[in-house]
Design a protein around this motif. Structure first.
Motif, mmCIF file in Angstrom:
data_model
loop_
_atom_site.group_PDB
_atom_site.id
_atom_site.type_symbol
_atom_site.label_atom_id
_atom_site.label_comp_id
_atom_site.label_asym_id
_atom_site.label_seq_id
_atom_site.Cartn_x
_atom_site.Cartn_y
_atom_site.Cartn_z
ATOM 1 N N LEU A 52 1.012 -1.290 0.040
ATOM 2 C CA LEU A 52 -0.233 -0.101 -0.159
ATOM 3 C C LEU A 52 0.910 1.280 -0.203
ATOM 4 O O LEU A 52 2.294 1.331 0.498
ATOM 5 N N PHE A 53 0.524 2.350 -0.616
ATOM 6 C CA PHE A 53 1.396 3.526 -0.633
ATOM 7 C C PHE A 53 0.449 4.615 -0.386
ATOM 8 O O PHE A 53 -1.064 4.709 -0.621
ATOM 9 N N ALA A 54 0.889 5.604 0.445
ATOM 10 C CA ALA A 54 0.156 6.919 0.873
ATOM 11 C C ALA A 54 1.093 7.900 0.337
ATOM 12 O O ALA A 54 2.346 8.002 0.862
ATOM 13 N N GLY A 55 0.695 8.971 -0.378
ATOM 14 C CA GLY A 55 1.470 10.090 -0.814
ATOM 15 C C GLY A 55 0.922 11.405 -0.955
ATOM 16 O O GLY A 55 -0.276 11.570 -1.126
ATOM 17 N N SER A 56 1.529 12.373 -0.689
ATOM 18 C CA SER A 56 1.220 13.635 -0.736
ATOM 19 C C SER A 56 1.721 14.440 -2.050
ATOM 20 O O SER A 56 1.004 15.221 -2.666
ATOM 21 N N THR A 94 1.469 14.467 -6.052
ATOM 22 C CA THR A 94 0.472 14.005 -6.923
ATOM 23 C C THR A 94 1.198 12.974 -7.713
ATOM 24 O O THR A 94 0.508 11.937 -7.904
ATOM 25 N N HIS A 95 2.253 13.202 -8.136
ATOM 26 C CA HIS A 95 3.013 12.193 -9.066
ATOM 27 C C HIS A 95 3.590 10.802 -8.400
ATOM 28 O O HIS A 95 3.702 9.945 -9.046
ATOM 29 N N SER A 96 3.553 10.773 -7.059
ATOM 30 C CA SER A 96 4.064 9.903 -6.387
ATOM 31 C C SER A 96 2.863 8.954 -6.248
ATOM 32 O O SER A 96 3.002 7.543 -6.395
ATOM 33 N N THR A 97 1.516 9.323 -6.227
ATOM 34 C CA THR A 97 0.280 8.696 -6.025
ATOM 35 C C THR A 97 0.029 8.321 -7.438
ATOM 36 O O THR A 97 -0.283 6.924 -7.634
ATOM 37 N N ILE A 98 0.639 8.778 -8.708
ATOM 38 C CA ILE A 98 0.147 8.296 -10.047
ATOM 39 C C ILE A 98 1.161 7.315 -10.189
ATOM 40 O O ILE A 98 0.636 6.388 -10.732
ATOM 41 N N ALA A 99 2.472 7.080 -9.739
ATOM 42 C CA ALA A 99 3.350 6.224 -9.788
ATOM 43 C C ALA A 99 2.643 4.755 -9.310
ATOM 44 O O ALA A 99 2.618 3.846 -9.834
ATOM 45 N N ALA A 100 2.028 5.214 -7.865
ATOM 46 C CA ALA A 100 1.604 3.921 -7.399
ATOM 47 C C ALA A 100 0.125 3.493 -8.047
ATOM 48 O O ALA A 100 0.034 2.150 -8.167
ATOM 49 N N LEU A 101 -0.632 4.386 -8.294
ATOM 50 C CA LEU A 101 -2.036 3.944 -9.027
ATOM 51 C C LEU A 101 -1.846 3.325 -10.454
ATOM 52 O O LEU A 101 -2.453 2.282 -10.490
ATOM 53 N N SER A 102 -0.751 3.761 -11.090
ATOM 54 C CA SER A 102 -0.727 3.324 -12.453
ATOM 55 C C SER A 102 0.152 1.867 -12.259
ATOM 56 O O SER A 102 0.299 1.104 -13.310
ATOM 57 N N SER A 103 0.679 1.640 -11.024
ATOM 58 C CA SER A 103 1.452 0.153 -10.932
ATOM 59 C C SER A 103 0.250 -0.721 -10.032
ATOM 60 O O SER A 103 0.642 -1.926 -9.519
ATOM 61 N N TYR A 104 -1.241 -0.525 -9.879
ATOM 62 C CA TYR A 104 -2.115 -1.064 -9.369
ATOM 63 C C TYR A 104 -1.767 -1.363 -7.903
ATOM 64 O O TYR A 104 -2.248 -2.214 -7.227
ATOM 65 N N VAL A 105 -0.913 -0.356 -7.250
ATOM 66 C CA VAL A 105 -0.987 -0.193 -5.868
ATOM 67 C C VAL A 105 -2.152 0.497 -5.032
ATOM 68 O O VAL A 105 -2.333 1.721 -5.378
ATOM 69 N N PRO A 106 -2.749 -0.253 -4.056
ATOM 70 C CA PRO A 106 -3.870 0.765 -3.333
ATOM 71 C C PRO A 106 -3.050 1.872 -2.623
ATOM 72 O O PRO A 106 -2.124 1.779 -2.128
ATOM 73 N N THR A 107 -3.623 2.901 -3.152
ATOM 74 C CA THR A 107 -3.136 4.490 -2.747
ATOM 75 C C THR A 107 -3.880 5.415 -2.014
ATOM 76 O O THR A 107 -5.137 5.635 -2.418
ATOM 77 N N LEU A 108 -3.469 5.798 -0.983
ATOM 78 C CA LEU A 108 -3.868 6.885 -0.136
ATOM 79 C C LEU A 108 -3.402 8.216 -0.573
ATOM 80 O O LEU A 108 -2.190 8.414 -0.303
ATOM 81 N N SER A 109 -4.290 9.196 -1.147
ATOM 82 C CA SER A 109 -3.542 10.657 -1.513
ATOM 83 C C SER A 109 -3.890 11.547 -0.553
ATOM 84 O O SER A 109 -5.174 11.628 0.195
ATOM 85 N N PHE A 110 -3.047 12.242 -0.121
ATOM 86 C CA PHE A 110 -3.320 13.470 0.600
ATOM 87 C C PHE A 110 -3.591 14.291 -0.107
ATOM 88 O O PHE A 110 -2.561 14.991 -0.656
#
Length: 407
Positions: A313-317, A319-335
């Motif tokens: 799981l990834f949690a990031g503030s 934006t592009h760190s969360t895009i890296a996670a989401l586009s890799s199919y990693v459940p992501t919490l966006s701050f």
């Protein structure tokens, strides 16, 4: 297929902001898909000459040449006082000075893409230097595209919003990366030149780090990106308070989930350095340092994406760190401190349940949300595997839209 065109990618920041690099890599991938042997002139804002030279030296894509846009480097620049009246009295000359390395290349370019993600907003103040960019290109009678971006809102300054409405209507094409931007532009009456796409960074490939930077990622780990930028939206700008809260967030996640934590910097520029911020968080954390791994700031955007892709799981503030996670199919919490994160989540999931606003950034709220997402992990991955291919297709189709509107 158009052969050997040249595209100017302008207005970006340095690769030390991995999001800026991710936008370039994704954009280049899109345009190489639609055009034969394209070349790219990246005209970006750098903090100093050394940063520019380092980026130029380390560029691994031979199709990309870097140039720099000019700006006042710091308040210690001995010439900046002289340039202040120059900027106010002679705006046309100031624009020419700012983009003097780009201007000779505009004539022979296919089009100019204004890249950078959220430059056309009030998140970093009035976006004057990007308006200047637009003016220089439009005066040259070349197509200008605001590329894969979030735009606005400007409603906090009504007079400026009115100005921006008129300005944005003059742009050849606004390629909006999420629905919140499209909805805002529609609300202020801008529709005819707006095209729905997705952030080009969704298409950046993940690359395993080279042997000299090899890293072993423990299974079932949680990746966290927290940035000093969030202090703007938290605790009235009190950095000490934000560091303490960030530390408690990391401690609580580690204690409640019993997972190893990887602290992952995504921007390491001198004026906004995630690595130094996360280093303080790790130093202050009252848990075993073996359970908190701080990534060094040596990985480029695609290597960082590879590391993020290995997370449970990834949690990031950022934006592009969360895009890296989401586009890799990693459940992501966006701050989420602006419309962009909420818009991107809405487009992927149809809701904003996996976003937290700055006012919700308490250790208890963050930890509860992460525990909930871990319980729903398989469901979230299934949703991502359904949605992300569609989002990537939207990002890729930006190239086809570009061909259609520019000829």
């Amino acid at each position: 297929m158009n052969e050997k065109p040249t595209f100017i990618l302008a207005g970006n920041g340095p690769y030390e902001n991995r999001g800026c690099e991710a936008i370039v890599r994704g954009t280049v991938k899109i345009l190489k898909y639609y055009y034969k042997d394209p070349s790219f002139l990246c005209v970006s804002f750098f903090q100093n000459q050394e940063q520019f030279e380092k980026q130029s030296r380390e560029e691994f894509d031979p199709a990309i040449v870097h140039k720099k846009a000019n700006k006042r480097q710091s308040k210690f620049d001995p010439n900046w006082l002289l340039r202040l009246p120059f900027r106010g009295i002679y705006p046309e000359l100031y624009k020419s000075w700012m983009y003097k390395e780009m201007i000779p290349h505009i004539k022979n370019s296919t089009s100019v893409l204004s890249i950078g993600g959220d430059n056309y907003s009030l998140d970093y103040g009035i976006p004057k230097k990007f308006i200047y960019l637009d003016d220089v290109v439009l005066e040259s009678k070349k197509p200008l595209i605001i590329w894969g971006a979030s735009v606005g809102p400007f409603e906090k300054i009504p007079k400026y919003e009115k100005y921006m409405k008129e300005h944005l209507q003059s742009i050849t094409g606004i390629f909006a990366r999420e629905s919140a931007t499209i909805n805002y532009l529609d609300k202020i009456g801008i529709t005819d030149n707006v095209y729905e796409v997705a952030d080009p960074a969704f298409l950046m490939d993940a690359t395993e780090p080279q042997p000299n930077k090899k890293i072993e990622i423990e299974e079932n780990s949680i990746g966290i990106n927290l940035s000093p930028l969030m202090v703007r939206y938290f605790s009235n700008g009190d950095m000490g308070s934000w560091i303490n809260t960030a530390t408690k967030i990391v401690e609580d996640i580690s204690n409640q989930t019993n997972n190893r934590i990887y602290l992952i910097p995504h921007v390491t520029t001198s004026h906004s350095n995630d690595y130094l911020f996360l280093k303080k968080v790790r130093e202050n954390a009252k848990i075993s340092k073996e359970n908190i791994i701080l990534l060094p700031p040596t990985y480029n955007a695609s290597e960082t994406k590879w590391i993020i892709s290995k997370m449970k799981l990834f949690a990031g503030s950022r934006t592009h760190s969360t895009i890296a996670a989401l586009s890799s199919y990693v459940p992501t919490l966006s701050f989420a401190y602006s419309i962009k994160a909420k818009g991107i989540n809405r487009d992927i999931f149809g809701h904003e349940d996996y976003c937290l606003s700055p006012e919700d950034l308490t250790p208890e709220t963050v930890t509860k949300k992460i525990e909930l997402m871990l319980d729903r992990r398989k469901k979230i991955i299934s949703e991502l595997k359904t949605s992300i291919p569609r989002i990537k297709d939207k990002a890729l189709l930006a190239g086809e839209t570009l061909m259609n509107i520019t000829g």
